[in-house]
Design a protein around this motif. Structure first.
Motif, PDB file in Angstrom:
ATOM      1  N   ILE A 195       0.848  -1.192   0.000  1.00  0.00           N
ATOM      2  CA  ILE A 195       0.000   0.000   0.000  1.00  0.00           C
ATOM      3  C   ILE A 195       0.884   1.242   0.000  1.00  0.00           C
ATOM      4  N   ILE A 196       1.972   1.187   0.742  1.00  0.00           N
ATOM      5  CA  ILE A 196       3.016   2.215   0.719  1.00  0.00           C
ATOM      6  C   ILE A 196       4.304   1.513   0.310  1.00  0.00           C
ATOM      7  N   LYS A 197       4.929   1.974  -0.747  1.00  0.00           N
ATOM      8  CA  LYS A 197       6.083   1.276  -1.315  1.00  0.00           C
ATOM      9  C   LYS A 197       7.228   1.171  -0.299  1.00  0.00           C
ATOM     10  N   PRO A 198       8.010   0.083  -0.366  1.00  0.00           N
ATOM     11  CA  PRO A 198       9.107  -0.120   0.600  1.00  0.00           C
ATOM     12  C   PRO A 198      10.346   0.681   0.224  1.00  0.00           C
ATOM     13  N   GLN A 199      10.334   1.973   0.528  1.00  0.00           N
ATOM     14  CA  GLN A 199      11.436   2.839   0.126  1.00  0.00           C
ATOM     15  C   GLN A 199      11.728   3.926   1.162  1.00  0.00           C
ATOM     16  N   TYR A 200      11.223   3.713   2.393  1.00  0.00           N
ATOM     17  CA  TYR A 200      11.318   4.787   3.364  1.00  0.00           C
ATOM     18  C   TYR A 200      12.217   4.433   4.554  1.00  0.00           C
ATOM     19  N   ASN A 201      12.756   5.462   5.164  1.00  0.00           N
ATOM     20  CA  ASN A 201      13.687   5.286   6.283  1.00  0.00           C
ATOM     21  C   ASN A 201      12.982   4.848   7.557  1.00  0.00           C
ATOM     22  N   ASP A 202      11.718   5.221   7.694  1.00  0.00           N
ATOM     23  CA  ASP A 202      10.965   4.875   8.901  1.00  0.00           C
ATOM     24  C   ASP A 202       9.476   5.025   8.597  1.00  0.00           C
ATOM     25  N   ILE A 203       8.657   4.200   9.225  1.00  0.00           N
ATOM     26  CA  ILE A 203       7.208   4.365   9.180  1.00  0.00           C
ATOM     27  C   ILE A 203       6.666   4.076  10.571  1.00  0.00           C
ATOM     28  N   GLU A 204       5.805   4.948  11.067  1.00  0.00           N
ATOM     29  CA  GLU A 204       5.216   4.782  12.389  1.00  0.00           C
ATOM     30  C   GLU A 204       3.696   4.770  12.266  1.00  0.00           C
ATOM     31  N   GLU A 205       3.052   3.816  12.952  1.00  0.00           N
ATOM     32  CA  GLU A 205       1.603   3.707  12.960  1.00  0.00           C
ATOM     33  C   GLU A 205       1.038   4.740  13.922  1.00  0.00           C
ATOM     34  N   LEU A 206       0.139   5.590  13.443  1.00  0.00           N
ATOM     35  CA  LEU A 206      -0.377   6.697  14.242  1.00  0.00           C
ATOM     36  C   LEU A 206      -1.800   6.483  14.727  1.00  0.00           C
ATOM     37  N   GLY A 207      -2.457   5.395  14.288  1.00  0.00           N
ATOM     38  CA  GLY A 207      -3.853   5.218  14.633  1.00  0.00           C
ATOM     39  C   GLY A 207      -4.744   6.096  13.769  1.00  0.00           C
ATOM     40  N   GLU A 208      -6.044   5.897  13.892  1.00  0.00           N
ATOM     41  CA  GLU A 208      -7.034   6.671  13.143  1.00  0.00           C
ATOM     42  C   GLU A 208      -6.724   6.686  11.643  1.00  0.00           C
ATOM     43  N   GLU A 209      -6.249   5.511  11.149  1.00  0.00           N
ATOM     44  CA  GLU A 209      -5.999   5.282   9.722  1.00  0.00           C
ATOM     45  C   GLU A 209      -4.945   6.226   9.158  1.00  0.00           C
ATOM     46  N   ARG A 210      -3.896   6.472   9.942  1.00  0.00           N
ATOM     47  CA  ARG A 210      -2.817   7.341   9.506  1.00  0.00           C
ATOM     48  C   ARG A 210      -1.458   6.729   9.833  1.00  0.00           C
ATOM     49  N   PHE A 211      -0.454   7.049   8.984  1.00  0.00           N
ATOM     50  CA  PHE A 211       0.932   6.673   9.211  1.00  0.00           C
ATOM     51  C   PHE A 211       1.802   7.925   9.139  1.00  0.00           C
ATOM     52  N   ALA A 212       2.899   7.935   9.892  1.00  0.00           N
ATOM     53  CA  ALA A 212       3.973   8.904   9.691  1.00  0.00           C
ATOM     54  C   ALA A 212       5.047   8.190   8.888  1.00  0.00           C
ATOM     55  N   VAL A 213       5.352   8.687   7.711  1.00  0.00           N
ATOM     56  CA  VAL A 213       6.295   8.053   6.792  1.00  0.00           C
ATOM     57  C   VAL A 213       7.531   8.950   6.699  1.00  0.00           C
ATOM     58  N   GLY A 214       8.712   8.372   6.948  1.00  0.00           N
ATOM     59  CA  GLY A 214       9.909   9.182   7.050  1.00  0.00           C
ATOM     60  C   GLY A 214      10.939   8.920   5.971  1.00  0.00           C
ATOM     61  N   ILE A 215      11.535   9.999   5.471  1.00  0.00           N
ATOM     62  CA  ILE A 215      12.696   9.909   4.590  1.00  0.00           C
ATOM     63  C   ILE A 215      13.903  10.376   5.390  1.00  0.00           C
ATOM     64  N   PRO A 216      15.111   9.891   5.072  1.00  0.00           N
ATOM     65  CA  PRO A 216      16.273  10.248   5.885  1.00  0.00           C
ATOM     66  C   PRO A 216      16.632  11.731   5.782  1.00  0.00           C
ATOM     67  N   VAL A 217      17.037  12.291   6.893  1.00  0.00           N
ATOM     68  CA  VAL A 217      17.535  13.670   6.898  1.00  0.00           C
ATOM     69  C   VAL A 217      18.805  13.755   6.051  1.00  0.00           C
ATOM     70  N   ASP A 218      19.648  12.721   6.155  1.00  0.00           N
ATOM     71  CA  ASP A 218      20.894  12.629   5.396  1.00  0.00           C
ATOM     72  C   ASP A 218      20.908  11.259   4.725  1.00  0.00           C
ATOM     73  N   GLU A 219      20.842  11.233   3.388  1.00  0.00           N
ATOM     74  CA  GLU A 219      20.784   9.968   2.653  1.00  0.00           C
ATOM     75  C   GLU A 219      21.967   9.064   2.963  1.00  0.00           C
ATOM     76  N   ASP A 220      23.141   9.651   3.191  1.00  0.00           N
ATOM     77  CA  ASP A 220      24.339   8.856   3.470  1.00  0.00           C
ATOM     78  C   ASP A 220      24.399   8.386   4.914  1.00  0.00           C
ATOM     79  N   LYS A 221      23.616   9.006   5.780  1.00  0.00           N
ATOM     80  CA  LYS A 221      23.599   8.646   7.196  1.00  0.00           C
ATOM     81  C   LYS A 221      22.149   8.519   7.659  1.00  0.00           C
ATOM     82  N   PRO A 222      21.460   7.484   7.230  1.00  0.00           N
ATOM     83  CA  PRO A 222      20.032   7.365   7.566  1.00  0.00           C
ATOM     84  C   PRO A 222      19.767   7.254   9.053  1.00  0.00           C
ATOM     85  N   PHE A 223      20.776   6.853   9.827  1.00  0.00           N
ATOM     86  CA  PHE A 223      20.615   6.719  11.273  1.00  0.00           C
ATOM     87  C   PHE A 223      20.496   8.061  11.980  1.00  0.00           C
TER      88      PHE A 223
END
Length: 816
Positions: free
Chosen positions: A492-520
């Motif tokens: 449903i959401i493509k597997p290309q993100y640094n982080d995904i958090e379940e927020l409830g109420e049919e919502r997700f927080a989907v994260g991209i890295p602040v620094d592509e070379d240092k995703p941590f």
């Protein structure tokens, strides 16, 4: 409707057309009059059927003449609703049309009208009943209409929600729920009188009372539904609704809120009311929020205890740790192990255990001294024996346990094995599916309760399914590739993100890295819905789960609430800094930039932490804030009231330096997060002892490194005392103190964690601090003990070392 208007409408009807009749807001001809384009001259809007199709026309008056200005053909076969209201703006009316598409279904369209053209801004929204009015929220009416849509479920039951126009779309309007859902509750009160055995009516009554802000009535209704043991709604749905009601009841019951102040002697916690006044004085080293049972866990120097709202101890502070109450029971821990207590503080377990989890569905996991797991019931009895190598909490009447290597099982509440699973790992039950691994280092898939493979192992990480969705990771290295799948394994959401958090109420927080070379380093988040639609850009640094249509979020500058569209919720406070907001009873708690404050619903601050510690006379310690970068924050002390301003400036410059107030670039991403704070644990005569504590966390590390520095400042001379200044010059204080500490390590069980072979004595400049009775010597993490031991500290009473103290020296005299 005026006869002349009706005659005018009929004049413009096509031959053979017939005016429609709408039932809402009351039965009448589908004709209304309103100024649609804001020119001050009302238009006539009429709905009719012609050749089996529904139409709406606008008749406009210009230069003493009426003419047909616009016509639209709608879907379906008739019109059930025709009205105008201020929905999208605050000047020109919008046109709302309900096109009948089925016996009990209509499609809502909303149009604006400009330049004699109807522009559709809302379509594809289906409903069974509709109400439109300007509904009062927490700040009263705003002059714009909200739309209540009733969608048919079964019998005469409807799912109801209220919407308003915001950010170019219709979104839920939970701030008007308390007003509107009292009407909904009244409707369902009548239904349950007519059919008291219909569990779905009780369910919707509970939902309405909950949204109306009356959780106790909601609990009564949901309990009535549960007592019917109906298949619809399911027990799982009813229990979820009950948990929401309990949570809301808990919030409404809150009338006291934990608050802390800095004073000489350190930080102390107490409880304030919604006006910001201390009701329970600040006398605790830490204070947790009051729970729904009106009890709160507090910590004092001697241990953890439990108080009531009068500040009276229900449980004396004698335990090392107390978990929050769950299902009326709490887990306490001391040196002998863990036990269960009830709300009167009585221990109900017959013996201590190595570990006990919080109660879930009347069961608590326990671990015995042989590292085996079983379950306790609410009476403290071992109802499922400790024969498993691992055990999970019960969820929906079942729990997953590990029987042995390569075998898991699904238990019922009596301990009976429902299914066995021959896998290296099986996770908890979620939405009817369980994560599993075929081999210990293998990938994850999903099985059903019967053990049948539903999704073969193809993921490097998974989270349990919730409402038909699961967060998964397919990354093969440290560059995460998180996505969201449905039960068929479709992304449903493509597997290309640094982080995904379940927020409830049919919502997700989907994260991209602040620094592509240092995703941590971290992520920037966007809000997605559970259908994979991106609702916002990647603009948030953090988002908490939704509660009743609101979620706390922050960016690089501010903290605020967002609505379910992912946008900032209008009418709620915005607080400068990064942190969280939460609704706590009558107030909003802000924990922003590591500081707590409370605001009322209007956004006015009712309480904030003090920034001045009075020392007596003209002396005081002032708190200053330094935040040059989003990842670098220091609160540092500055002393005022010193007579000699040159000495004062010198003291404060040294305190800034010790606090690590230094040049940090503002516009770059740091490789670490740094937070520093201070306390004032001791002041006597003219010696001020400060504690400068900091935590440096390198992004991606297992943990950060804490530091503690205790400046000993003479506020008259401006001198910073060192350890050597406490002793006579003719004695070897290093040897004496080293021997005392070595003896404590060897003879005091308290220090059993110390690595004796690593202890080589103290250094001449060993970290230390003093109070009125003793000298304290401490070591940094890893020096002589594991990281988890913190700062091993040794108390040496002055009575043991008086013969080497320089009692005539400046250091000793500064506080004697």
């Amino acid at each position: 409707m005026d006869a002349s208007i009706m005659a005018l409408v009929r004049r413009y009807l096509p031959p053979g057309a017939k005016l429609s009749v709408v039932a809402e807001p009351y039965r009448k001809a589908a004709v209304c009059v309103a100024d649609m384009d804001g020119d001050g001259i009302p238009e006539i809007i009429a709905g009719y059927k012609w050749e089996g199709q529904p139409y709406v026309m606008i008749i406009k008056h210009y230069n003493h003449t009426w003419y047909k200005a616009a016509t639209i053909k709608g879907p379906g076969y008739d019109i059930t609703y025709l009205n105008t209201a201020l929905v999208t703006g605050d000047k020109a009316m919008d046109l709302l049309i309900g096109w009948q598409t089925g016996a009990i279904w209509s499609e809502l369209n909303i149009f604006t009208y400009t330049d004699e053209v109807l522009n559709k801004v809302v379509g594809g929204v289906y409903y069974s009943r509709i109400e439109v009015e300007d509904m009062p929220g927490k700040n009263g009416k705003d002059g714009k209409a909200e739309i209540a849509l009733w969608q048919h479920d079964t019998g005469e039951a409807y799912r109801v929600d209220v919407y308003r126009w915001e950010d170019g779309k219709l979104i839920s309007a939970p701030d008007v729920y308390p007003y509107y859902f009292k009407k909904v509750a009244a409707y369902y009160e009548e239904r349950v009188k007519e059919e008291p055995q219909a569990a779905f009516y009780w369910y919707y009554l509970a939902d309405a009372w909950l949204k109306a802000g009356m959780p106790r009535r909601a609990l009564q209704a949901v309990d009535a539904a549960l007592a019917l043991h109906s298949s619809y709604p399911s027990e799982k749905e009813l229990l979820a609704l009950k948990e929401q009601a309990l949570s809301k009841s808990r919030m409404r019951n809150v009338s006291l809120y934990p608050a802390r102040i800095k004073e000489v002697g350190g930080t102390k916690w107490g409880y304030i009311n919604s006006m910001g006044n201390f009701i329970i004085p600040p006398e605790y080293s830490y204070a947790y929020p009051f729970q729904e049972n009106k009890l709160a866990i507090v910590e004092k120097e001697e241990g953890s205890g439990i108080i009531n709202e009068a500040g009276k101890f229900i449980v004396r502070p004698k335990y090392d740790f107390i978990q929050p109450f769950s299902e009326g029971l709490a887990i306490v821990q001391d040196k002998s192990g863990s036990r269960v207590i009830d709300q009167q503080g009585r221990e109900i377990t017959a013996k201590p255990y190595a570990y006990i989890s919080s109660f879930q569905e009347g069961r608590a996991v326990f671990q015995n001294q042989r590292m085996q797991y079983g379950y306790l019931d609410v009476e403290g009895r071992e109802v499922i024996p400790a024969i498993y190598t691992y055990a999970n909490d019960f969820q929906g009447g079942y729990a997953v346990v590990k029987v042995k290597e390569g075998e898991y099982a699904l238990l019922n509440k009596k301990g009976g094995i429902e299914e066995r699973y021959p896998y290296a790992f099986v996770g908890t039950l979620g939405d009817g599916l369980l994560a599993f691994q075929e081999t210990e280092q293998g990938k994850y898939g999903f099985i059903n309760k019967s053990g049948q493979v539903v999704l073969p192992p193809s993921y490097t990480g998974v989270q349990p399914f919730q409402k038909g969705r699961a967060i998964v990771n397919v990354a093969e290295d440290y560059h995460n590739r998180y996505g969201v799948i449905d039960k068929a394994g479709t992304f449903i959401i493509k597997p290309q993100y640094n982080d995904i958090e379940e927020l409830g109420e049919e919502r997700f927080a989907v994260g991209i890295p602040v620094d592509e070379d240092k995703p941590f380093v971290g992520s920037k988040y966007a809000i997605y819905d559970t259908n994979g639609n991106q609702l916002t850009n990647f603009i948030y640094r953090g988002v908490l789960p939704y509660k009743e249509g609101l979620a706390s979020a922050y960016d690089d500058t501010n903290t605020f609430f967002i609505n379910t569209s992912g946008r900032r919720a209008s009418g709620w406070p915005v607080v400068a800094g990064m942190g969280t907001l939460s609704l706590e009873g009558e107030v909003i708690k802000a924990n922003v930039d590591q500081r707590i404050s409370y605001l009322n619903k209007a956004g006015e601050t009712v309480w904030r932490e003090n920034t001045v510690i009075p020392l007596g006379g003209t002396y005081e310690v002032q708190e200053k804030k330094y935040k040059p970068n989003k990842d670098y924050l220091v609160y540092y002390p500055q002393v005022s009231g010193i007579t000699d301003k040159n000495i004062q400036a010198s003291v404060n410059a040294q305190l800034k330096k010790l606090s690590e107030v230094k040049d940090i670039p503002a516009d770059i991403q740091l490789d670490y997060n740094y937070f520093g704070d201070f306390d004032g644990p001791f002041f006597r005569k003219h010696l001020l002892v400060l504690k400068l504590a900091a935590y440096n966390y390198p992004f991606g590390a297992a943990h950060g490194m804490p530091t503690e520095i205790y400046p000993h400042v003479d506020i008259v001379s401006g001198r910073f005392y060192e350890l050597k200044d406490l002793f006579r010059r003719d004695v070897d204080y290093v040897a004496v103190l080293s021997a005392i500490i070595e003896k404590q390590i060897k003879t005091n069980e308290k220090y059993s964690y110390v690595w004796l072979d690593q202890y080589k004595g103290i250094k001449p400049d060993q970290p230390f601090y003093v109070d009125s009775d003793a000298l304290y010597i401490y070591f940094y993490p890893y020096e002589i003990a594991p990281y988890a031991a913190g700062f091993p500290t040794f108390r040496i009473p002055y009575s043991e070392i008086m013969d080497i103290i320089d009692t005539g020296g400046a250091f000793w005299q500064s506080y004697h």
